[in-house]
Write a protein that holds these residues in place. Structure first.
Motif, PDB file in Angstrom:
ATOM      1  N   HIS A  56      32.098  52.189  51.855  1.00  0.00           N
ATOM      2  CA  HIS A  56      31.763  53.335  52.692  1.00  0.00           C
ATOM      3  C   HIS A  56      30.323  53.700  52.388  1.00  0.00           C
ATOM      4  O   HIS A  56      29.922  53.778  51.223  1.00  0.00           O
ATOM      5  CB  HIS A  56      32.680  54.517  52.423  1.00  0.00           C
ATOM      6  CG  HIS A  56      33.991  54.398  53.113  1.00  0.00           C
ATOM      7  ND1 HIS A  56      35.031  55.263  52.898  1.00  0.00           N
ATOM      8  CD2 HIS A  56      34.454  53.528  54.036  1.00  0.00           C
ATOM      9  CE1 HIS A  56      36.060  54.928  53.636  1.00  0.00           C
ATOM     10  NE2 HIS A  56      35.745  53.870  54.325  1.00  0.00           N
ATOM     11  N   LYS A  60      30.334  55.722  57.288  1.00  0.00           N
ATOM     12  CA  LYS A  60      30.820  54.568  58.044  1.00  0.00           C
ATOM     13  C   LYS A  60      31.403  53.564  57.071  1.00  0.00           C
ATOM     14  O   LYS A  60      31.064  53.561  55.898  1.00  0.00           O
ATOM     15  CB  LYS A  60      29.667  53.876  58.807  1.00  0.00           C
ATOM     16  CG  LYS A  60      29.271  54.527  60.097  1.00  0.00           C
ATOM     17  CD  LYS A  60      28.187  53.735  60.791  1.00  0.00           C
ATOM     18  CE  LYS A  60      28.749  52.521  61.489  1.00  0.00           C
ATOM     19  NZ  LYS A  60      27.757  51.794  62.298  1.00  0.00           N
ATOM     20  N   GLN A  61      32.262  52.704  57.586  1.00  0.00           N
ATOM     21  CA  GLN A  61      32.755  51.632  56.736  1.00  0.00           C
ATOM     22  C   GLN A  61      31.972  50.362  57.024  1.00  0.00           C
ATOM     23  O   GLN A  61      31.566  50.102  58.155  1.00  0.00           O
ATOM     24  CB  GLN A  61      34.247  51.427  56.901  1.00  0.00           C
ATOM     25  CG  GLN A  61      34.710  50.861  58.205  1.00  0.00           C
ATOM     26  CD  GLN A  61      36.221  50.703  58.201  1.00  0.00           C
ATOM     27  OE1 GLN A  61      36.931  51.414  57.511  1.00  0.00           O
ATOM     28  NE2 GLN A  61      36.712  49.783  58.975  1.00  0.00           N
ATOM     29  N   PHE A  62      31.727  49.619  55.964  1.00  0.00           N
ATOM     30  CA  PHE A  62      31.013  48.355  56.052  1.00  0.00           C
ATOM     31  C   PHE A  62      31.779  47.309  55.256  1.00  0.00           C
ATOM     32  O   PHE A  62      32.543  47.628  54.349  1.00  0.00           O
ATOM     33  CB  PHE A  62      29.597  48.483  55.465  1.00  0.00           C
ATOM     34  CG  PHE A  62      28.659  49.281  56.316  1.00  0.00           C
ATOM     35  CD1 PHE A  62      27.924  48.670  57.321  1.00  0.00           C
ATOM     36  CD2 PHE A  62      28.512  50.639  56.120  1.00  0.00           C
ATOM     37  CE1 PHE A  62      27.064  49.397  58.110  1.00  0.00           C
ATOM     38  CE2 PHE A  62      27.649  51.384  56.904  1.00  0.00           C
ATOM     39  CZ  PHE A  62      26.919  50.757  57.901  1.00  0.00           C
ATOM     40  N   ASP A  78      29.238  46.252  60.049  1.00  0.00           N
ATOM     41  CA  ASP A  78      30.211  47.274  60.416  1.00  0.00           C
ATOM     42  C   ASP A  78      31.350  46.679  61.240  1.00  0.00           C
ATOM     43  O   ASP A  78      31.425  45.457  61.425  1.00  0.00           O
ATOM     44  CB  ASP A  78      29.532  48.440  61.151  1.00  0.00           C
ATOM     45  CG  ASP A  78      28.920  48.045  62.491  1.00  0.00           C
ATOM     46  OD1 ASP A  78      29.225  46.958  63.038  1.00  0.00           O
ATOM     47  OD2 ASP A  78      28.115  48.850  63.011  1.00  0.00           O
ATOM     48  N   CYS A  79      32.211  47.536  61.737  1.00  0.00           N
ATOM     49  CA  CYS A  79      33.389  47.087  62.502  1.00  0.00           C
ATOM     50  C   CYS A  79      33.024  46.337  63.770  1.00  0.00           C
ATOM     51  O   CYS A  79      33.780  45.499  64.236  1.00  0.00           O
ATOM     52  CB  CYS A  79      34.259  48.292  62.862  1.00  0.00           C
ATOM     53  SG  CYS A  79      35.146  48.949  61.452  1.00  0.00           S
TER      54      CYS A  79
END
Length: 110
Positions: A56, A60-62, A78-79
């Motif tokens: 995180h 955002k999640q990576f 990222d997503c």
């Protein structure tokens, strides 16, 4: 009584909000595992297999790839598959390495 109703309402709202965020994160992880032909990591022996790490950073999640037997460079993405940076000297990469929170290994090659 009004305070109790307010507390209950806020508690329910917080639970629903967390559930929605968790669902989005899980959906994205599953998509990435399928995209890279990986399975969920559940304490399997890593050995020389490639694995996918979750971080995180800036709300955002990576993801980043990892592997113990391969000398490799992996840039966070990222997503949507967008990379955060293009080289290790990039300011975004440096900020990520210094500030990102490692969450866990989420996937591993079969």
């Amino acid at each position: 009584m009004k305070k109790l109703n307010l507390i209950l309402s806020l508690s329910i709202l917080a639970i629903v909000s967390c559930s929605k965020n968790d669902k989005i994160e899980i959906d994205c992880i599953d998509e990435k595992l399928e995209e890279f032909d990986m399975v969920h990591f559940s304490e399997q022996e890593i050995d020389c297999k490639m694995f996918l790490q979750l971080f995180h950073h800036e709300n955002k999640q990576f993801f980043k790839f990892g592997g113990h037997c391969v000398d490799m460079i992996s840039y966070p993405f990222d997503c949507d598959g967008n990379t955060l940076c293009e080289n290790e000297q990039d300011a975004a990469c440096i900020a990520f390495e210094n500030n990102a929170d490692f969450i866990k290994i989420v996937g591993i090659s079969e």
